[in-house]
Scaffold this motif. Structure first.
Motif, PDB file in Angstrom:
ATOM      1  N   UNK A  23       0.834  -1.213   0.000  1.00  0.00           N
ATOM      2  CA  UNK A  23       0.000   0.000   0.000  1.00  0.00           C
ATOM      3  C   UNK A  23       0.864   1.256   0.000  1.00  0.00           C
ATOM      4  N   UNK A  24       1.934   1.240   0.793  1.00  0.00           N
ATOM      5  CA  UNK A  24       2.825   2.392   0.830  1.00  0.00           C
ATOM      6  C   UNK A  24       3.477   2.613  -0.534  1.00  0.00           C
ATOM      7  N   UNK A  25       3.881   1.526  -1.183  1.00  0.00           N
ATOM      8  CA  UNK A  25       4.478   1.636  -2.512  1.00  0.00           C
ATOM      9  C   UNK A  25       3.507   2.189  -3.533  1.00  0.00           C
ATOM     10  N   UNK A  26       2.275   1.733  -3.472  1.00  0.00           N
ATOM     11  CA  UNK A  26       1.239   2.230  -4.393  1.00  0.00           C
ATOM     12  C   UNK A  26       1.017   3.719  -4.162  1.00  0.00           C
ATOM     13  N   UNK A  27       0.962   4.123  -2.886  1.00  0.00           N
ATOM     14  CA  UNK A  27       0.753   5.533  -2.562  1.00  0.00           C
ATOM     15  C   UNK A  27       1.896   6.390  -3.102  1.00  0.00           C
TER      16      UNK A  27
ATOM     17  N   UNK B 273       3.914   5.719  -5.588  1.00  0.00           N
ATOM     18  CA  UNK B 273       3.840   5.745  -7.056  1.00  0.00           C
ATOM     19  C   UNK B 273       2.725   6.683  -7.518  1.00  0.00           C
ATOM     20  N   UNK B 274       1.584   6.639  -6.847  1.00  0.00           N
ATOM     21  CA  UNK B 274       0.464   7.504  -7.231  1.00  0.00           C
ATOM     22  C   UNK B 274       0.820   8.978  -7.053  1.00  0.00           C
ATOM     23  N   UNK B 275       1.466   9.305  -5.931  1.00  0.00           N
ATOM     24  CA  UNK B 275       1.841  10.698  -5.690  1.00  0.00           C
ATOM     25  C   UNK B 275       2.924  11.172  -6.658  1.00  0.00           C
ATOM     26  N   UNK B 276       3.819  10.276  -7.050  1.00  0.00           N
ATOM     27  CA  UNK B 276       4.886  10.652  -7.979  1.00  0.00           C
ATOM     28  C   UNK B 276       4.339  10.994  -9.359  1.00  0.00           C
TER      29      UNK B 276
END
Length: 92
Positions: A40-44, A46-49
């Motif tokens: 979940x942290x990785x997805x977040x 990536x989404x913010x980037x």
């Protein structure tokens, strides 16, 4: 960052490389959190980037020539402000 406190979670399927999954498993054990939380942290991140912001970073406009001031110009402006006794952050 525990997302279950902030928003309802949705289930999805993701295909991942076995080496990446091994790294996730190791990191989760080391940090004492679930593998799902690492993902979940990785997805977040990536989404913010890749987020496109609705407003520009700087919404105020400033007077000036539109050119980057020279080192001497900045030094002179700071020296003038110091001589006038202005507080930091105040405009001339």
């Amino acid at each position: 960052m525990y997302y279950s406190w902030y928003m309802p979670l949705k289930r999805t399927n993701v295909y991942a490389d076995s080496e990446d999954l091994a790294l996730i498993k190791e990191a989760a054990q080391r940090r004492g959190i679930s593998e799902a939380e690492i993902i979940r942290q990785g997805i977040h991140l990536a989404a913010m980037a890749h987020r496109v912001w609705d407003e520009p970073l700087f919404s105020r406009t400033f007077e000036g020539t539109g050119r980057t001031p020279t080192r001497e110009t900045v030094r002179d402006a700071v020296a003038d402000a110091v001589q006038r006794g202005e507080q930091p952050g105040t405009a001339a």
